[in-house]
Design an enzyme around this catalytic site. Structure first.
Site, PDB file in Angstrom:
ATOM      1  N   GLY A 133       0.880  -1.364   0.108  1.00 43.76           N
ATOM      2  CA  GLY A 133       0.055  -0.043  -0.056  1.00 43.76           C
ATOM      3  C   GLY A 133       0.794   1.363   0.036  1.00 43.76           C
ATOM      4  N   GLN A 172       3.007  10.056   1.260  1.00 41.52           N
ATOM      5  CA  GLN A 172       4.616   9.243   1.444  1.00 41.52           C
ATOM      6  C   GLN A 172       5.286   9.642   0.129  1.00 41.52           C
ATOM      7  OE1 GLN A 172       2.873   5.184   2.248  1.00 41.52           O
ATOM      8  NE2 GLN A 172       4.689   5.180   3.259  1.00 41.52           N
ATOM      9  N   CYS A 210       6.728  -0.512   6.746  1.00 40.13           N
ATOM     10  CA  CYS A 210       6.308   0.621   6.010  1.00 40.13           C
ATOM     11  C   CYS A 210       7.401   1.007   5.231  1.00 40.13           C
ATOM     12  CB  CYS A 210       5.819   1.885   7.212  1.00 40.13           C
ATOM     13  SG  CYS A 210       5.506   3.196   6.195  1.00 40.13           S
ATOM     14  N   LEU A 211       7.040   1.733   3.943  1.00 36.49           N
ATOM     15  CA  LEU A 211       8.034   1.944   2.730  1.00 36.49           C
ATOM     16  C   LEU A 211       8.539   3.206   3.441  1.00 36.49           C
ATOM     17  CD1 LEU A 211       6.028   1.450  -0.310  1.00 36.49           C
ATOM     18  CD2 LEU A 211       7.908   0.066   0.296  1.00 36.49           C
ATOM     19  N   HIS A 245      -3.396   0.974   8.459  1.00 35.26           N
ATOM     20  CA  HIS A 245      -2.022   1.555   8.339  1.00 35.26           C
ATOM     21  C   HIS A 245      -2.030   2.560   7.301  1.00 35.26           C
ATOM     22  CE1 HIS A 245       2.402   0.751   7.651  1.00 35.26           C
ATOM     23  NE2 HIS A 245       2.125   1.751   6.837  1.00 35.26           N
ATOM     24  N   GLU A 246      -2.759   2.538   6.226  1.00 35.67           N
ATOM     25  CA  GLU A 246      -2.620   3.544   5.023  1.00 35.67           C
ATOM     26  C   GLU A 246      -3.391   4.963   5.310  1.00 35.67           C
ATOM     27  OE1 GLU A 246      -0.514   3.335   2.993  1.00 35.67           O
ATOM     28  OE2 GLU A 246      -0.029   1.353   3.060  1.00 35.67           O
ATOM     29  N   HIS A 293      -1.691   7.267   7.659  1.00 40.81           N
ATOM     30  CA  HIS A 293      -0.555   8.183   7.120  1.00 40.81           C
ATOM     31  C   HIS A 293      -1.485   9.524   6.850  1.00 40.81           C
ATOM     32  CE1 HIS A 293       2.953   5.855   6.246  1.00 40.81           C
ATOM     33  NE2 HIS A 293       2.430   4.886   5.895  1.00 40.81           N
TER      34      HIS A 293
HETATM   35 NI    NI Z   1       3.230   3.042   5.700  1.00 39.32          NI
END
Ligand code: NI
Length: 177
Positions: A46, A51, A99-100, A141-142, A145
């Site tokens: 995701g 981000q 997480c990226l 999670h998304e 953000h």
């Molecule tokens: Ni993340």
């Protein structure tokens, strides 16, 4: 275009993102193209617009069957704009997240086991789903953000937070999002 993913420490990851006001626009489709390209380049589960430095309430996610992640539950490819999350019931579950924006690390994070989420796709068509398990976790999670929350802020037990290759030396872990 593959975009640079901001890493934890960048103040833009702590900002509250703004709602999208116009659907179906070229700008929105270009943003979504960049997000999809960036997520697939990094093998993510995701990605949220902040981000890549765009402070709009836009997330994408999706996990298809992948031999690298034999235990990962499939999640349909979804574009979710201006999401609203509502927990269903009180049950919480702990599971590993990455997480990226926090590359190379994993932590055990409590999440609502079941959630209803509503929002819109790229064309403004309403989405309304009730989900559980990994799907529910990815959405939470998304959406975090969009409110400037990174998963380490949700960790309760820091003895379950560390480098992925140390925690999982056999290499069988879920993708980051
Ligand atoms: Ni993340």
């Amino acid at each position: 275009m593959i975009r640079n993913v901001l890493r934890m420490g960048d103040p833009r990851l702590l900002a509250r993102s703004q709602p999208v006001e116009a659907f179906g626009t070229r700008e929105l489709h270009e943003l979504l193209d960049d997000m999809r390209e960036t997520m697939s380049h990094l093998n993510g589960a995701g990605l949220a617009a902040p981000q890549i430095g765009v402070l709009l309430r836009v997330v994408i996610f999706g996990v298809s069957a992948n031999p690298r992640y034999p235990d990962a539950e499939e999640v349909p490819d979804t574009v979710l704009i201006n999401p609203v999350l509502e927990p269903i019931g009180d049950a919480m579950e702990e599971s590993w997240e990455g997480c990226l924006s926090v590359p190379g690390l994993r932590g055990l994070v409590p999440r609502h086991a079941r959630v209803r989420y509503r929002g819109f796709d790229a064309f403004g068509t309403p989405i309304d789903r009730t989900v559980e398990g990994f799907h529910a976790r990815v959405v939470q999670h998304e959406c975090d953000h969009l409110d400037g929350i990174l998963y380490p802020m949700r960790i309760r037990d820091f003895s379950s937070f560390g480098f992925t290759d140390v925690l999982f030396p056999d290499g069988r872990v879920d993708p980051e999002d």
